[in-house]
Design an enzyme around this catalytic site. Structure first.
Site, PDB file in Angstrom:
ATOM      1  N   TYR A 137      32.784  39.879  25.933  1.00 58.93           N
ATOM      2  CA  TYR A 137      33.280  40.687  24.763  1.00 58.93           C
ATOM      3  C   TYR A 137      33.848  39.787  23.664  1.00 58.93           C
ATOM      4  CZ  TYR A 137      32.201  44.802  27.727  1.00 58.93           C
ATOM      5  OH  TYR A 137      31.660  45.812  28.535  1.00 58.93           O
ATOM      6  N   LYS A 187      30.201  37.777  39.793  1.00 61.31           N
ATOM      7  CA  LYS A 187      28.633  37.998  40.250  1.00 61.31           C
ATOM      8  C   LYS A 187      28.243  36.484  40.145  1.00 61.31           C
ATOM      9  CE  LYS A 187      24.955  40.000  40.647  1.00 61.31           C
ATOM     10  NZ  LYS A 187      24.451  40.638  42.092  1.00 61.31           N
ATOM     11  N   ASP A 220      28.154  44.378  42.265  1.00 55.51           N
ATOM     12  CA  ASP A 220      27.222  45.516  42.602  1.00 55.51           C
ATOM     13  C   ASP A 220      27.895  46.050  43.920  1.00 55.51           C
ATOM     14  OD1 ASP A 220      26.789  42.933  43.631  1.00 55.51           O
ATOM     15  OD2 ASP A 220      24.469  43.139  43.740  1.00 55.51           O
ATOM     16  N   ASP A 244      35.476  46.785  32.716  1.00 55.09           N
ATOM     17  CA  ASP A 244      34.975  47.963  31.752  1.00 55.09           C
ATOM     18  C   ASP A 244      34.187  48.795  32.742  1.00 55.09           C
ATOM     19  OD1 ASP A 244      34.543  49.490  29.680  1.00 55.09           O
ATOM     20  OD2 ASP A 244      33.258  48.198  28.592  1.00 55.09           O
ATOM     21  N   ASP A 248      35.689  52.814  34.636  1.00 54.63           N
ATOM     22  CA  ASP A 248      35.198  54.137  34.537  1.00 54.63           C
ATOM     23  C   ASP A 248      34.596  54.839  35.637  1.00 54.63           C
ATOM     24  OD1 ASP A 248      35.352  54.155  31.649  1.00 54.63           O
ATOM     25  OD2 ASP A 248      33.479  54.912  31.114  1.00 54.63           O
TER      26      ASP A 248
END
Ligand code: ATP
Length: 349
Positions: A137, A187, A220, A244, A248
């Protein structure tokens, strides 16, 4: 000594929920160890539409040097092209104040609020630390042959050893005050360079925290486990983008966006506290917004300011109104924003 707090309600429901958070803060003010001065700022879409100001000249320095915290509502307005005001103000402050810890508690306050079958308040109580100043980001990248069939679009994933190390250390420190478990999620199997750094740093830093159990999950798998077995998690630390997304998901398993609180923190420096939700133009001005995310963010702010007992009191009051269903419609209640805020004030009293 006095704590100076900037209050920036912003746009849409940010204004409505911040008003309730401020009432809670004012009610608690007499019981605080250090007096608190609230300074209100009108930064947001209306101000931008009026005179094209986003963050006024000198405001950043003033916040950095003369304020201990910022209580933020939300930014976002369909009338502002590309939400440039939000980018300048919120992202600007996150990066320029170097608020590297995005702290988001994921705690179930009442069994009825989780969509996860069979899970209870005993199963869902985790603290997510999202790295807040690096990663995908940062806006490093560009386009080549834009708008043509041969277009190339690149966003770089920026990870520095210093940046990764400080967020990992913060996670271990926070775990010491909790159930002493840190899970790092990345990851590294696909992003071998960027997240290889996370893996190496995590292993090295874990040695300094032998009293804390350190574990790892690919992102994941972490997403799957947050749904399947959330009780596995105590402190979860991860990169900017994965944080992020996972937070959520975290909000969804404890009752939705209206309840979720967050801190954008640099320990020892002026830090920013805000509900996780945005300005929600669809419900703005209707008295429908849930103020509990903003009120819980205020508790996090007080904790940052060293006011642990006031923070705990707010959290207990929020838990109580949730258990007693004295809440807004998103949580199955019937109250308006103001009535829900009042129920927290009553619970505090
Ligand atoms: P952003 O990009 O700033 O996150 P967004 O539009 O994606 O904004 P929100 O503004 O958070 O997301 O709103 C998403 C939806 O969630 C809204 O349409 C609204 O119905 C609901 N919502 C968000 N916050 C609240 C709240 N505090 N109380 C009730 N409903 C909310």
């Amino acid at each position: 000594m006095k704590n100076k707090v900037a209050v920036v309600p912003g746009d849409g429901i940010g204004v409505e929920v911040t008003a309730e958070a401020v009432k809670v803060l004012e009610a608690l003010a007499p019981s605080l160890r250090t007096s608190i001065e609230l300074v209100h700022y009108d930064w947001g879409a209306e101000r931008w539409l009026k005179d094209r100001t986003t963050l006024p000249e000198g405001a950043f320095e003033d916040l950095r040097d003369h304020h201990q915290a910022i209580l933020f509502g939300a930014l976002g307005d369909p009338r502002v092209p590309e939400q440039i005001h939000a980018r300048d103000i919120l992202l600007g402050l996150r990066f320029r104040l170097d608020l590297y810890i995005n702290l988001r508690p994921v705690k179930l306050l009442d069994d009825r609020l989780t969509p996860l079958r069979g899970k209870t308040t005993r199963d869902i109580d985790m603290l997510v630390l999202r790295e807040n100043t690096e990663g995908l980001y940062v806006g490093v990248g560009g386009n080549f042959k834009k708008g043509t069939p041969d277009e190339i679009a690149i966003n770089e994933d920026v990870n520095t050893r210093k940046g990764v190390e400080r967020i990992l250390r913060a996670a271990f420190e926070m775990a010491r005050g909790r159930r002493k478990k840190v899970c790092m999620s990345d990851k590294a199997n696909a992003l071998t360079y960027a997240h290889g750094l996370w893996q190496r740093a995590f292993k090295e830093i874990a040695v300094d925290y032998k009293d804390v159990e350190a574990s790892h999950l690919y992102v994941d798998v972490a997403a799957m486990e947050m749904v399947r077995a959330p009780e596995r998690f105590d402190v979860l630390v991860t990169s900017n983008m994965f944080g992020d997304i996972l937070t959520d998901l975290g909000a969804a398993i404890v009752g939705g966006l209206g309840l979720a609180a967050s801190g954008n923190i640099h320990p020892g420096r002026c830090s920013l506290f805000e509900p996780v939700h945005g300005s929600a133009p669809d419900i703005a001005g209707k008295g429908l917004a849930n103020p509990l995310g903003a009120i819980s963010s205020t508790a996090m702010m007080l904790r940052h300011l060293g006011e642990e007992s006031a923070a705990t009191r707010i959290e207990a009051a929020v838990e109580r109104v949730v258990k007693e269903s004295r809440v807004t419609r998103d949580l199955g209640g019937k109250l308006s924003t103001q009535e829900c805020g009042k129920s927290v004030l009553d619970a505090l009293a």
